[in-house]
Design a protein around this motif. Structure first.
Motif, PDB file in Angstrom:
ATOM      1  N   ALA A   1       0.828  -1.211   0.000  1.00 50.30           N
ATOM      2  CA  ALA A   1       0.000   0.000   0.000  1.00 50.30           C
ATOM      3  C   ALA A   1       0.860   1.257   0.000  1.00 50.30           C
ATOM      4  CB  ALA A   1      -0.928  -0.003   1.218  1.00 50.30           C
ATOM      5  N   ASN A   2       2.082   1.187   0.517  1.00 53.18           N
ATOM      6  CA  ASN A   2       3.012   2.320   0.532  1.00 53.18           C
ATOM      7  C   ASN A   2       2.363   3.603   1.037  1.00 53.18           C
ATOM      8  OD1 ASN A   2       5.317   0.912  -0.412  1.00 53.18           O
ATOM      9  ND2 ASN A   2       4.457   0.958  -2.471  1.00 53.18           N
ATOM     10  N   ASN A   3       1.710   3.494   2.183  1.00 53.81           N
ATOM     11  CA  ASN A   3       1.086   4.638   2.878  1.00 53.81           C
ATOM     12  C   ASN A   3      -0.168   5.173   2.199  1.00 53.81           C
ATOM     13  OD1 ASN A   3       2.891   4.713   5.051  1.00 53.81           O
ATOM     14  ND2 ASN A   3       4.361   5.898   3.854  1.00 53.81           N
ATOM     15  N   ILE A   4      -0.708   4.487   1.206  1.00 57.87           N
ATOM     16  CA  ILE A   4      -1.967   4.906   0.590  1.00 57.87           C
ATOM     17  C   ILE A   4      -3.096   4.084   1.201  1.00 57.87           C
ATOM     18  CG2 ILE A   4      -3.328   4.998  -1.544  1.00 57.87           C
ATOM     19  CD1 ILE A   4      -1.164   7.107  -1.473  1.00 57.87           C
ATOM     20  N   ALA A   5      -4.123   4.768   1.677  1.00 59.32           N
ATOM     21  CA  ALA A   5      -5.288   4.100   2.259  1.00 59.32           C
ATOM     22  C   ALA A   5      -6.543   4.580   1.546  1.00 59.32           C
ATOM     23  CB  ALA A   5      -5.383   4.417   3.756  1.00 59.32           C
ATOM     24  N   VAL A   6      -7.424   3.651   1.221  1.00 59.62           N
ATOM     25  CA  VAL A   6      -8.731   4.019   0.674  1.00 59.62           C
ATOM     26  C   VAL A   6      -9.626   4.199   1.890  1.00 59.62           C
ATOM     27  CG1 VAL A   6     -10.616   3.375  -0.854  1.00 59.62           C
ATOM     28  CG2 VAL A   6      -8.276   2.682  -1.403  1.00 59.62           C
TER      29      VAL A   6
ATOM     30  N   THR B   1       5.705  11.830   1.744  1.00 54.81           N
ATOM     31  CA  THR B   1       6.218  11.876   0.377  1.00 54.81           C
ATOM     32  C   THR B   1       5.098  11.606  -0.620  1.00 54.81           C
ATOM     33  OG1 THR B   1       6.829   9.539   0.474  1.00 54.81           O
ATOM     34  CG2 THR B   1       8.531  11.127   1.079  1.00 54.81           C
ATOM     35  N   ASP B   2       5.183  12.247  -1.764  1.00 56.70           N
ATOM     36  CA  ASP B   2       4.191  12.068  -2.830  1.00 56.70           C
ATOM     37  C   ASP B   2       4.245  10.626  -3.341  1.00 56.70           C
ATOM     38  OD1 ASP B   2       4.004  14.773  -2.430  1.00 56.70           O
ATOM     39  OD2 ASP B   2       4.825  15.334  -4.377  1.00 56.70           O
ATOM     40  N   ARG B   3       3.091  10.103  -3.747  1.00 52.76           N
ATOM     41  CA  ARG B   3       2.999   8.739  -4.280  1.00 52.76           C
ATOM     42  C   ARG B   3       2.265   8.766  -5.609  1.00 52.76           C
ATOM     43  NH1 ARG B   3       6.653   5.836  -1.679  1.00 52.76           N
ATOM     44  NH2 ARG B   3       6.322   5.855   0.545  1.00 52.76           N
ATOM     45  N   THR B   4       2.676   7.876  -6.505  1.00 53.53           N
ATOM     46  CA  THR B   4       1.971   7.675  -7.765  1.00 53.53           C
ATOM     47  C   THR B   4       1.148   6.406  -7.631  1.00 53.53           C
ATOM     48  OG1 THR B   4       3.745   8.743  -9.001  1.00 53.53           O
ATOM     49  CG2 THR B   4       2.229   7.347 -10.242  1.00 53.53           C
ATOM     50  N   VAL B   5      -0.147   6.541  -7.927  1.00 52.81           N
ATOM     51  CA  VAL B   5      -1.075   5.416  -7.812  1.00 52.81           C
ATOM     52  C   VAL B   5      -1.609   5.091  -9.203  1.00 52.81           C
ATOM     53  CG1 VAL B   5      -3.228   4.600  -6.784  1.00 52.81           C
ATOM     54  CG2 VAL B   5      -1.747   6.152  -5.500  1.00 52.81           C
ATOM     55  N   PHE B   6      -1.567   3.831  -9.562  1.00 53.10           N
ATOM     56  CA  PHE B   6      -2.191   3.341 -10.782  1.00 53.10           C
ATOM     57  C   PHE B   6      -3.446   2.590 -10.344  1.00 53.10           C
ATOM     58  CE2 PHE B   6       2.272   3.809 -11.702  1.00 53.10           C
ATOM     59  CZ  PHE B   6       2.271   4.405 -12.952  1.00 53.10           C
TER      60      PHE B   6
ATOM     61  N   MET C   1      -2.371   8.548 -11.149  1.00 50.61           N
ATOM     62  CA  MET C   1      -2.718   9.722 -10.356  1.00 50.61           C
ATOM     63  C   MET C   1      -1.631   9.936  -9.306  1.00 50.61           C
ATOM     64  SD  MET C   1      -6.009  10.026  -7.850  1.00 50.61           S
ATOM     65  CE  MET C   1      -5.519   8.575  -6.941  1.00 50.61           C
ATOM     66  N   SER C   2      -1.317  11.194  -9.033  1.00 43.01           N
ATOM     67  CA  SER C   2      -0.388  11.514  -7.950  1.00 43.01           C
ATOM     68  C   SER C   2      -1.187  11.911  -6.725  1.00 43.01           C
ATOM     69  CB  SER C   2       0.529  12.672  -8.350  1.00 43.01           C
ATOM     70  OG  SER C   2       1.398  12.265  -9.372  1.00 43.01           O
ATOM     71  N   VAL C   3      -0.766  11.388  -5.574  1.00 46.04           N
ATOM     72  CA  VAL C   3      -1.377  11.776  -4.307  1.00 46.04           C
ATOM     73  C   VAL C   3      -0.271  12.432  -3.491  1.00 46.04           C
ATOM     74  CG1 VAL C   3      -2.671  11.033  -2.282  1.00 46.04           C
ATOM     75  CG2 VAL C   3      -2.948   9.801  -4.433  1.00 46.04           C
ATOM     76  N   LEU C   4      -0.421  13.717  -3.239  1.00 43.10           N
ATOM     77  CA  LEU C   4       0.609  14.464  -2.513  1.00 43.10           C
ATOM     78  C   LEU C   4       0.741  13.961  -1.087  1.00 43.10           C
ATOM     79  CD1 LEU C   4      -0.220  18.060  -3.790  1.00 43.10           C
ATOM     80  CD2 LEU C   4       1.479  16.449  -4.664  1.00 43.10           C
ATOM     81  N   GLY C   5       1.909  14.175  -0.505  1.00 47.02           N
ATOM     82  CA  GLY C   5       2.143  13.772   0.869  1.00 47.02           C
ATOM     83  C   GLY C   5       1.098  14.349   1.807  1.00 47.02           C
TER      84      GLY C   5
ATOM     85  N   MET D   1      -5.545  -1.472  -7.574  1.00 48.90           N
ATOM     86  CA  MET D   1      -4.576  -0.398  -7.486  1.00 48.90           C
ATOM     87  C   MET D   1      -3.175  -0.905  -7.229  1.00 48.90           C
ATOM     88  SD  MET D   1      -5.947   1.367  -3.981  1.00 48.90           S
ATOM     89  CE  MET D   1      -4.459   2.130  -3.412  1.00 48.90           C
ATOM     90  N   ASN D   2      -2.223  -0.151  -7.746  1.00 49.53           N
ATOM     91  CA  ASN D   2      -0.807  -0.424  -7.568  1.00 49.53           C
ATOM     92  C   ASN D   2      -0.166   0.904  -7.181  1.00 49.53           C
ATOM     93  OD1 ASN D   2       1.792  -1.418  -7.634  1.00 49.53           O
ATOM     94  ND2 ASN D   2       1.916  -1.448  -9.865  1.00 49.53           N
ATOM     95  N   VAL D   3       0.575   0.911  -6.085  1.00 51.67           N
ATOM     96  CA  VAL D   3       1.193   2.138  -5.581  1.00 51.67           C
ATOM     97  C   VAL D   3       2.694   2.042  -5.784  1.00 51.67           C
ATOM     98  CG1 VAL D   3       1.484   3.651  -3.590  1.00 51.67           C
ATOM     99  CG2 VAL D   3      -0.627   2.331  -3.855  1.00 51.67           C
ATOM    100  N   GLU D   4       3.258   3.030  -6.483  1.00 46.83           N
ATOM    101  CA  GLU D   4       4.704   3.070  -6.685  1.00 46.83           C
ATOM    102  C   GLU D   4       5.404   3.292  -5.360  1.00 46.83           C
ATOM    103  OE1 GLU D   4       6.712   3.163  -9.777  1.00 46.83           O
ATOM    104  OE2 GLU D   4       4.916   2.093 -10.409  1.00 46.83           O
TER     105      GLU D   4
END
Length: 132
Positions: free
Chosen positions: A45-50, A74-79, A101-105, A127-130
Protein backbone atom coordinates in the motif's frame (compact mmCIF):
# COMPACT_ATOMS: atom_id res chain seq x y z
CA UNK A 1 -1.60 -42.69 6.98
CA UNK A 2 1.54 -42.42 9.12
CA UNK A 3 2.20 -39.85 11.83
CA UNK A 4 4.85 -38.22 9.66
CA UNK A 5 2.37 -37.82 6.75
CA UNK A 6 -0.20 -36.39 9.17
CA UNK A 7 2.29 -33.86 10.55
CA UNK A 8 3.38 -32.89 7.04
CA UNK A 9 -0.26 -32.30 6.01
CA UNK A 10 -0.84 -30.21 9.15
CA UNK A 11 2.32 -28.20 8.45
CA UNK A 12 1.18 -27.48 4.89
CA UNK A 13 -2.27 -26.42 6.15
CA UNK A 14 -0.71 -24.07 8.75
CA UNK A 15 1.54 -22.51 6.10
CA UNK A 16 -1.44 -22.01 3.78
CA UNK A 17 -3.47 -20.36 6.55
CA UNK A 18 -0.52 -18.18 7.55
CA UNK A 19 -0.08 -17.10 3.93
CA UNK A 20 -3.79 -16.29 3.67
CA UNK A 21 -3.62 -14.23 6.86
CA UNK A 22 -0.58 -12.34 5.56
CA UNK A 23 -2.39 -11.68 2.27
CA UNK A 24 -5.44 -10.34 4.15
CA UNK A 25 -3.15 -7.91 6.01
CA UNK A 26 -1.82 -6.28 2.81
CA UNK A 27 -4.34 -3.46 2.92
CA UNK A 28 -3.56 -0.37 4.98
CA UNK A 29 -4.91 -0.63 8.57
CA UNK A 30 -6.57 2.78 8.09
CA UNK A 31 -8.79 1.25 5.38
CA UNK A 32 -12.13 0.06 6.81
CA UNK A 33 -12.76 -3.68 6.34
CA UNK A 34 -15.91 -3.07 4.24
CA UNK A 35 -13.88 -0.89 1.86
CA UNK A 36 -10.87 -3.23 1.88
CA UNK A 37 -13.09 -6.03 0.60
CA UNK A 38 -13.63 -4.00 -2.57
CA UNK A 39 -9.94 -3.12 -3.05
CA UNK A 40 -7.57 -5.42 -4.93
CA UNK A 41 -4.13 -4.17 -3.98
CA UNK A 42 -1.25 -5.25 -6.22
CA UNK A 43 1.80 -5.07 -4.00
CA UNK A 44 2.32 -2.86 -0.96
CA UNK A 45 0.00 0.00 0.00
CA UNK A 46 3.01 2.32 0.53
CA UNK A 47 1.09 4.64 2.88
CA UNK A 48 -1.97 4.91 0.59
CA UNK A 49 -5.29 4.10 2.26
CA UNK A 50 -8.73 4.02 0.67
CA UNK A 51 -10.53 5.75 3.52
CA UNK A 52 -14.05 5.80 2.15
CA UNK A 53 -15.99 4.44 -0.82
CA UNK A 54 -19.45 5.66 -1.80
CA UNK A 55 -21.51 3.52 -4.18
CA UNK A 56 -24.92 4.63 -5.44
CA UNK A 57 -27.27 3.40 -8.14
CA UNK A 58 -28.40 6.27 -10.35
CA UNK A 59 -30.80 5.55 -13.23
CA UNK A 60 -30.10 1.81 -12.73
CA UNK A 61 -26.32 2.31 -13.18
CA UNK A 62 -23.76 2.00 -10.37
CA UNK A 63 -21.62 5.07 -9.66
CA UNK A 64 -18.64 4.98 -7.27
CA UNK A 65 -16.41 7.56 -5.60
CA UNK A 66 -13.40 6.44 -3.56
CA UNK A 67 -11.19 8.64 -1.38
CA UNK A 68 -7.48 7.77 -1.40
CA UNK A 69 -5.40 9.29 1.37
CA UNK A 70 -1.62 9.47 1.51
CA UNK A 71 -0.65 8.77 5.12
CA UNK A 72 3.03 9.60 4.47
CA UNK A 73 4.83 12.85 3.79
CA UNK A 74 6.22 11.88 0.38
CA UNK A 75 4.19 12.07 -2.83
CA UNK A 76 3.00 8.74 -4.28
CA UNK A 77 1.97 7.68 -7.77
CA UNK A 78 -1.07 5.42 -7.81
CA UNK A 79 -2.19 3.34 -10.78
CA UNK A 80 -5.84 2.26 -10.53
CA UNK A 81 -8.84 0.95 -12.43
CA UNK A 82 -12.32 -0.27 -11.58
CA UNK A 83 -13.48 -3.77 -12.45
CA UNK A 84 -17.27 -4.13 -12.60
CA UNK A 85 -18.90 -7.52 -11.96
CA UNK A 86 -22.41 -8.99 -12.31
CA UNK A 87 -24.46 -11.09 -9.85
CA UNK A 88 -22.39 -14.21 -10.36
CA UNK A 89 -19.01 -12.46 -10.27
CA UNK A 90 -18.33 -12.28 -14.01
CA UNK A 91 -16.70 -9.14 -15.34
CA UNK A 92 -19.07 -6.72 -17.03
CA UNK A 93 -17.83 -4.77 -20.03
CA UNK A 94 -14.36 -4.72 -21.55
CA UNK A 95 -12.72 -3.39 -18.41
CA UNK A 96 -11.19 -0.02 -17.80
CA UNK A 97 -7.66 0.91 -18.71
CA UNK A 98 -5.19 1.75 -15.95
CA UNK A 99 -5.22 5.37 -14.84
CA UNK A 100 -2.36 7.21 -13.16
CA UNK A 101 -2.72 9.72 -10.36
CA UNK A 102 -0.39 11.51 -7.95
CA UNK A 103 -1.38 11.78 -4.31
CA UNK A 104 0.61 14.46 -2.51
CA UNK A 105 2.14 13.77 0.87
CA UNK A 106 -0.53 13.86 3.60
CA UNK A 107 -3.06 14.64 0.86
CA UNK A 108 -6.26 13.06 -0.40
CA UNK A 109 -7.66 12.43 -3.88
CA UNK A 110 -11.11 11.23 -4.95
CA UNK A 111 -11.49 8.88 -7.91
CA UNK A 112 -14.80 8.31 -9.67
CA UNK A 113 -16.23 5.78 -12.10
CA UNK A 114 -19.52 4.70 -13.67
CA UNK A 115 -20.47 1.10 -14.47
CA UNK A 116 -20.61 0.31 -18.19
CA UNK A 117 -24.08 -1.34 -17.97
CA UNK A 118 -26.93 -1.89 -15.54
CA UNK A 119 -25.84 -5.55 -15.24
CA UNK A 120 -23.02 -4.46 -12.89
CA UNK A 121 -23.94 -5.09 -9.26
CA UNK A 122 -20.52 -4.88 -7.60
CA UNK A 123 -16.98 -3.65 -8.21
CA UNK A 124 -13.32 -4.01 -7.34
CA UNK A 125 -10.88 -1.13 -7.22
CA UNK A 126 -7.57 -2.51 -8.45
CA UNK A 127 -4.58 -0.40 -7.49
CA UNK A 128 -0.81 -0.42 -7.57
CA UNK A 129 1.19 2.14 -5.58
CA UNK A 130 4.70 3.07 -6.68
CA UNK A 131 7.22 2.76 -3.83
CA UNK A 132 8.77 6.16 -4.69
Amino acid sequence: MTIRTHLTAIGVAVMALTGAAAHAQLHDPATPIAVASKVALRGEANNIAVREMRIVRTNDILVVQADMANMGRTDRTVFYRFKWVDQVGNQVGDGESWKQMSVLGLGQQTVKSVAPTSAAVDLRLEMNVEPR
